[in-house]
Design an enzyme around this catalytic site. Sequence first.
Site, PDB file in Angstrom:
ATOM      1  N   ASP A  11       0.878  -1.160   0.000  1.00 58.32           N
ATOM      2  CA  ASP A  11       0.000   0.000   0.000  1.00 58.32           C
ATOM      3  C   ASP A  11       0.918   1.214   0.000  1.00 58.32           C
ATOM      4  O   ASP A  11       1.419   1.619   1.049  1.00 58.32           O
ATOM      5  CB  ASP A  11      -0.902  -0.018   1.240  1.00 58.32           C
ATOM      6  CG  ASP A  11      -1.864   1.154   1.271  1.00 58.32           C
ATOM      7  OD1 ASP A  11      -2.227   1.678   0.197  1.00 58.32           O
ATOM      8  OD2 ASP A  11      -2.262   1.551   2.386  1.00 58.32           O
ATOM      9  N   GLU A  72      -1.028  -1.293  -4.722  1.00 59.63           N
ATOM     10  CA  GLU A  72      -2.276  -0.564  -4.936  1.00 59.63           C
ATOM     11  C   GLU A  72      -2.043   0.506  -5.993  1.00 59.63           C
ATOM     12  O   GLU A  72      -1.066   1.262  -5.922  1.00 59.63           O
ATOM     13  CB  GLU A  72      -2.778   0.079  -3.645  1.00 59.63           C
ATOM     14  CG  GLU A  72      -4.147   0.731  -3.833  1.00 59.63           C
ATOM     15  CD  GLU A  72      -4.753   1.192  -2.541  1.00 59.63           C
ATOM     16  OE1 GLU A  72      -5.524   0.429  -1.947  1.00 59.63           O
ATOM     17  OE2 GLU A  72      -4.423   2.326  -2.124  1.00 59.63           O
ATOM     18  N   ASP A 145      -2.620   0.865   7.073  1.00 60.23           N
ATOM     19  CA  ASP A 145      -1.785   0.772   5.864  1.00 60.23           C
ATOM     20  C   ASP A 145      -1.296  -0.665   5.654  1.00 60.23           C
ATOM     21  O   ASP A 145      -1.265  -1.161   4.530  1.00 60.23           O
ATOM     22  CB  ASP A 145      -0.559   1.697   5.975  1.00 60.23           C
ATOM     23  CG  ASP A 145      -0.933   3.129   6.266  1.00 60.23           C
ATOM     24  OD1 ASP A 145      -1.598   3.745   5.426  1.00 60.23           O
ATOM     25  OD2 ASP A 145      -0.562   3.620   7.348  1.00 60.23           O
TER      26      ASP A 145
END
Length: 187
Positions: A11, A72, A145
């Site tokens: 992420d 991501e 996260d």
Amino acid sequence: MAATLRVLGIDPGLTRCGVGVVDVRRDRSASLVHIGVVRSDPEAPIHERLATIAAGLREVLDAHAPDVVAVERVFAQQNRQTVMGTAQASGVALLIAGERGLPAATHTPSEVKAAITGYGSADKRQVQTMVARVLRLETLPQPADAADALAIALCHAWRRGGDAVPAQNGLTPAQRAWADAERLARR
């Protein structure tokens, strides 16, 4: 064909870059290998912050030897500075995967949410809850996260793992919803 697929989910973020490593078996069940966050000092110059992110990601790659990297995908946000930092961290992650000769893919936030919860607009708590269930964790993965990184890894294994982790029986409701959505999209 491998019995398990080890996926490093990332992420991306410039201040906090979530990382999560999971092993996903042929029956699509998964287990936690590693969860963490690579942090950089917001007061440091950008080149030092990116170097810190790169060093932290290399440590995770060295320690856990994933088969694939999933990141991501950066999406448009109102705050241009935030999206730039996220894009830069994402680029570092993809570059390092390329340097290692590892396959890499990106997934949108809504794609990840749909894969994990069956709902593309799920909130962070819903994603954390499903990640905890899938990985059979006693508590919700923290921080957010890092939980997102685990969700990205699971999404990749279930969605793109294809030949490496073929679907068998025992899919979760979220996995069934994702498979149904994929079938409808192919029409």
